[in-house]
Design a protein around this motif. Structure first.
Motif, PDB file in Angstrom:
ATOM      1  N   ALA A  70       4.520   7.992  51.927  1.00 28.53           N
ATOM      2  CA  ALA A  70       3.906   7.273  50.818  1.00 28.53           C
ATOM      3  C   ALA A  70       4.084   8.033  49.508  1.00 28.53           C
ATOM      4  N   LYS A  71       3.910   9.361  49.558  1.00 26.02           N
ATOM      5  CA  LYS A  71       4.094  10.171  48.351  1.00 26.02           C
ATOM      6  C   LYS A  71       5.549  10.137  47.895  1.00 26.02           C
ATOM      7  N   MET A  72       6.488  10.167  48.856  1.00 22.20           N
ATOM      8  CA  MET A  72       7.905  10.084  48.498  1.00 22.20           C
ATOM      9  C   MET A  72       8.214   8.762  47.803  1.00 22.20           C
ATOM     10  N   LEU A  73       7.656   7.660  48.326  1.00 22.77           N
ATOM     11  CA  LEU A  73       7.896   6.353  47.730  1.00 22.77           C
ATOM     12  C   LEU A  73       7.341   6.292  46.315  1.00 22.77           C
ATOM     13  N   ILE A  74       6.136   6.841  46.115  1.00 27.91           N
ATOM     14  CA  ILE A  74       5.544   6.865  44.775  1.00 27.91           C
ATOM     15  C   ILE A  74       6.426   7.655  43.822  1.00 27.91           C
ATOM     16  N   GLU A  75       6.943   8.807  44.274  1.00 33.96           N
ATOM     17  CA  GLU A  75       7.808   9.624  43.424  1.00 33.96           C
ATOM     18  C   GLU A  75       9.078   8.883  43.037  1.00 33.96           C
ATOM     19  N   GLN A  76       9.689   8.165  44.018  1.00 38.21           N
ATOM     20  CA  GLN A  76      10.939   7.465  43.747  1.00 38.21           C
ATOM     21  C   GLN A  76      10.741   6.310  42.770  1.00 38.21           C
ATOM     22  N   LEU A  77       9.559   5.704  42.781  1.00 44.47           N
ATOM     23  CA  LEU A  77       9.298   4.551  41.913  1.00 44.47           C
ATOM     24  C   LEU A  77       8.615   4.942  40.604  1.00 44.47           C
ATOM     25  N   SER A  78       8.422   6.243  40.360  1.00 43.74           N
ATOM     26  CA  SER A  78       7.747   6.703  39.145  1.00 43.74           C
ATOM     27  C   SER A  78       8.735   6.786  37.988  1.00 43.74           C
ATOM     28  N   VAL A  79       8.404   6.139  36.874  1.00 45.93           N
ATOM     29  CA  VAL A  79       9.242   6.124  35.666  1.00 45.93           C
ATOM     30  C   VAL A  79       8.323   6.218  34.451  1.00 45.93           C
ATOM     31  N   PRO A  80       8.863   6.566  33.275  1.00 45.08           N
ATOM     32  CA  PRO A  80       8.054   6.503  32.052  1.00 45.08           C
ATOM     33  C   PRO A  80       7.632   5.064  31.774  1.00 45.08           C
ATOM     34  N   PHE A  81       6.443   4.891  31.235  1.00 49.94           N
ATOM     35  CA  PHE A  81       5.932   3.545  30.956  1.00 49.94           C
ATOM     36  C   PHE A  81       6.666   2.950  29.761  1.00 49.94           C
ATOM     37  N   GLU A  82       7.365   1.846  29.982  1.00 48.29           N
ATOM     38  CA  GLU A  82       8.081   1.133  28.929  1.00 48.29           C
ATOM     39  C   GLU A  82       7.607  -0.323  28.955  1.00 48.29           C
ATOM     40  N   PRO A  83       6.565  -0.655  28.190  1.00 48.91           N
ATOM     41  CA  PRO A  83       5.964  -1.991  28.298  1.00 48.91           C
ATOM     42  C   PRO A  83       6.921  -3.126  27.970  1.00 48.91           C
ATOM     43  N   GLU A  84       7.939  -2.857  27.136  1.00 47.37           N
ATOM     44  CA  GLU A  84       8.838  -3.932  26.734  1.00 47.37           C
ATOM     45  C   GLU A  84       9.692  -4.462  27.883  1.00 47.37           C
ATOM     46  N   LYS A  85       9.799  -3.736  28.982  1.00 46.98           N
ATOM     47  CA  LYS A  85      10.636  -4.197  30.089  1.00 46.98           C
ATOM     48  C   LYS A  85       9.894  -5.149  31.022  1.00 46.98           C
ATOM     49  N   TYR A  86       8.591  -5.331  30.812  1.00 46.82           N
ATOM     50  CA  TYR A  86       7.817  -6.226  31.657  1.00 46.82           C
ATOM     51  C   TYR A  86       7.682  -7.589  30.987  1.00 46.82           C
ATOM     52  N   HIS A  87       7.823  -8.635  31.766  1.00 48.25           N
ATOM     53  CA  HIS A  87       7.760  -9.992  31.237  1.00 48.25           C
ATOM     54  C   HIS A  87       6.854 -10.850  32.115  1.00 48.25           C
ATOM     55  N   ASP A  88       6.265 -11.854  31.495  1.00 49.63           N
ATOM     56  CA  ASP A  88       5.464 -12.817  32.244  1.00 49.63           C
ATOM     57  C   ASP A  88       6.424 -13.812  32.890  1.00 49.63           C
ATOM     58  N   GLU A  89       6.865 -13.504  34.110  1.00 48.39           N
ATOM     59  CA  GLU A  89       7.869 -14.325  34.760  1.00 48.39           C
ATOM     60  C   GLU A  89       7.355 -15.738  35.043  1.00 48.39           C
ATOM     61  N   TYR A  90       6.077 -15.867  35.386  1.00 49.58           N
ATOM     62  CA  TYR A  90       5.528 -17.188  35.658  1.00 49.58           C
ATOM     63  C   TYR A  90       5.576 -18.057  34.401  1.00 49.58           C
ATOM     64  N   ARG A  91       5.165 -17.494  33.253  1.00 49.23           N
ATOM     65  CA  ARG A  91       5.189 -18.281  32.012  1.00 49.23           C
ATOM     66  C   ARG A  91       6.614 -18.670  31.645  1.00 49.23           C
ATOM     67  N   GLU A  92       7.578 -17.746  31.829  1.00 47.50           N
ATOM     68  CA  GLU A  92       8.965 -18.051  31.523  1.00 47.50           C
ATOM     69  C   GLU A  92       9.485 -19.179  32.407  1.00 47.50           C
ATOM     70  N   GLN A  93       9.095 -19.186  33.694  1.00 45.98           N
ATOM     71  CA  GLN A  93       9.548 -20.232  34.603  1.00 45.98           C
ATOM     72  C   GLN A  93       8.930 -21.583  34.245  1.00 45.98           C
ATOM     73  N   VAL A  94       7.642 -21.567  33.842  1.00 46.35           N
ATOM     74  CA  VAL A  94       7.001 -22.816  33.437  1.00 46.35           C
ATOM     75  C   VAL A  94       7.681 -23.376  32.191  1.00 46.35           C
ATOM     76  N   MET A  95       7.990 -22.514  31.210  1.00 40.69           N
ATOM     77  CA  MET A  95       8.649 -22.983  29.995  1.00 40.69           C
ATOM     78  C   MET A  95      10.037 -23.536  30.309  1.00 40.69           C
ATOM     79  N   GLU A  96      10.754 -22.897  31.214  1.00 43.76           N
ATOM     80  CA  GLU A  96      12.067 -23.392  31.613  1.00 43.76           C
ATOM     81  C   GLU A  96      11.945 -24.766  32.266  1.00 43.76           C
ATOM     82  N   LEU A  97      10.924 -24.930  33.110  1.00 46.61           N
ATOM     83  CA  LEU A  97      10.697 -26.208  33.759  1.00 46.61           C
ATOM     84  C   LEU A  97      10.341 -27.283  32.738  1.00 46.61           C
ATOM     85  N   ILE A  98       9.512 -26.923  31.748  1.00 44.99           N
ATOM     86  CA  ILE A  98       9.146 -27.859  30.686  1.00 44.99           C
ATOM     87  C   ILE A  98      10.376 -28.314  29.919  1.00 44.99           C
TER      88      ILE A  98
END
Length: 312
Positions: free
Chosen positions: A192-220
């Motif tokens: 578990a600690k190894m997995l946490i280490e491998q997935l640890s990165v600096p926080f870059e908020p701009e890379k996160y997106h509201d995928e659900y909202r984007e999909q709803v807008m695409e559907l609209i």
């Protein structure tokens, strides 16, 4: 930005005029309720079930139900008078370190800009907070709601974050089925600690997106254009019961993403005596199915309130 509040920050004998602006915005997609048969928006009215008649705003008062069916009434002026004196002041009570406040306390963030006067005092508090690394704990009343608040610097702006009072935070001990003692094996913990280490990165908020909202807008947009709509099937899930197998599968997936992660994981797994690679790491991507816009629209209506299938 639209000014939503005017007042002053005070600490000691210092008084700093400020204007308040919303620092965040709600990007939820707003939808109206429509009559299925004719498509007309549904309207809602305030109606008294006892008098069987609609009630205008002027005829409405607030009431607190202290017993079932029994209320004490409050006129608007009565409640407004309680907050009148404090409604224009952000009074700093103490200065603390930000690290001392658990994030569970934070509610909503506001920017505080300089008022029409007192720019020098604003700059003084701004620089003093920067140099000391402290934040102010203040009391403020907004829209007849008293709150604690944290006064800190965001960029070059003084900001205010409303925070809950301690008695508004539910104790975590009230959560059902919490374990007081954890029975964790050394191998599972290492993995578990190894997995946490491998997935640890600096926080870059701009890379996160509201995928659900984007999909709803695409559907609209597709519905407006009358195009055919692709609905992705639900992702295939492997019911992994063995915790070690789940951890190993996760590490294998992380290895596939990066050669550096692969090398580090192999070294760590050898040291931990980890089992072989788990199954299901390279599952094939399911094919998309196509539906016509009319059919998809019926499905969307029938499943109102349910989360649509997500694209992979």
């Amino acid at each position: 930005m639209h000014t939503i509040w005017k007042g002053a920050i005070s600490f000691g004998l210092v008084n700093i005029p400020v204007k308040m602006y919303a620092a965040t915005e709600d990007k939820d997609i707003s939808m109206r309720m429509l009559h299925r048969d004719c498509g007309t928006p549904i309207s809602y009215s305030r109606r008294c079930p006892n008098c069987e008649m609609p009630v205008e705003n002027e005829a409405i008062v607030k009431g607190f139900e202290y017993e079932k069916g029994r209320f004490v009434r409050f006129e608007k002026d009565e409640l407004d008078a309680l907050a009148a004196d404090a409604s224009r002041e952000i009074k700093i009570l103490d200065f603390v370190d930000l690290e001392e406040i658990d994030p569970i306390y934070f509610q909503k963030t506001y920017y505080l800009g300089p008022g029409d006067t007192g720019a020098n005092a604003y700059g003084l508090l701004q620089q003093a907070l920067k140099d000391t690394g402290k934040i102010g704990i203040a009391r403020v009343t907004i829209r007849n709601k008293s709150s604690l608040a944290a006064i800190r610097i965001v960029g070059n702006c003084i900001s205010m974050e409303t925070i809950f009072y301690p008695d508004e935070i539910r104790p975590a001990a009230q959560v059902p089925n919490l374990q007081t003692t954890m029975n964790v094996s050394d191998k599972e913990l290492t993995m578990a600690k190894m997995l946490i280490e491998q997935l640890s990165v600096p926080f870059e908020p701009e890379k996160y997106h509201d995928e659900y909202r984007e999909q709803v807008m695409e559907l609209i947009e597709k519905k407006i254009a009358g195009e055919e709509i692709e609905i992705a099937p639900e992702p295939r899930r492997t019911n992994v019961i063995d915790l070690m197998a789940a951890l190993q599968a996760s590490l294998e997936a992380a290895k596939d993403k990066s050669p550096d992660v692969a090398a580090a994981t192999d070294r760590g797994a050898a040291g931990a005596g980890a089992p072989g690679a788990g199954a299901g790491a390279g599952a094939a991507k399911p094919k998309r199915t196509r539906r016509k816009a009319a059919g998809a629209e019926d499905d969307a209506k029938d499943g109102a309130g349910k989360e649509p299938a997500r694209r992979r």
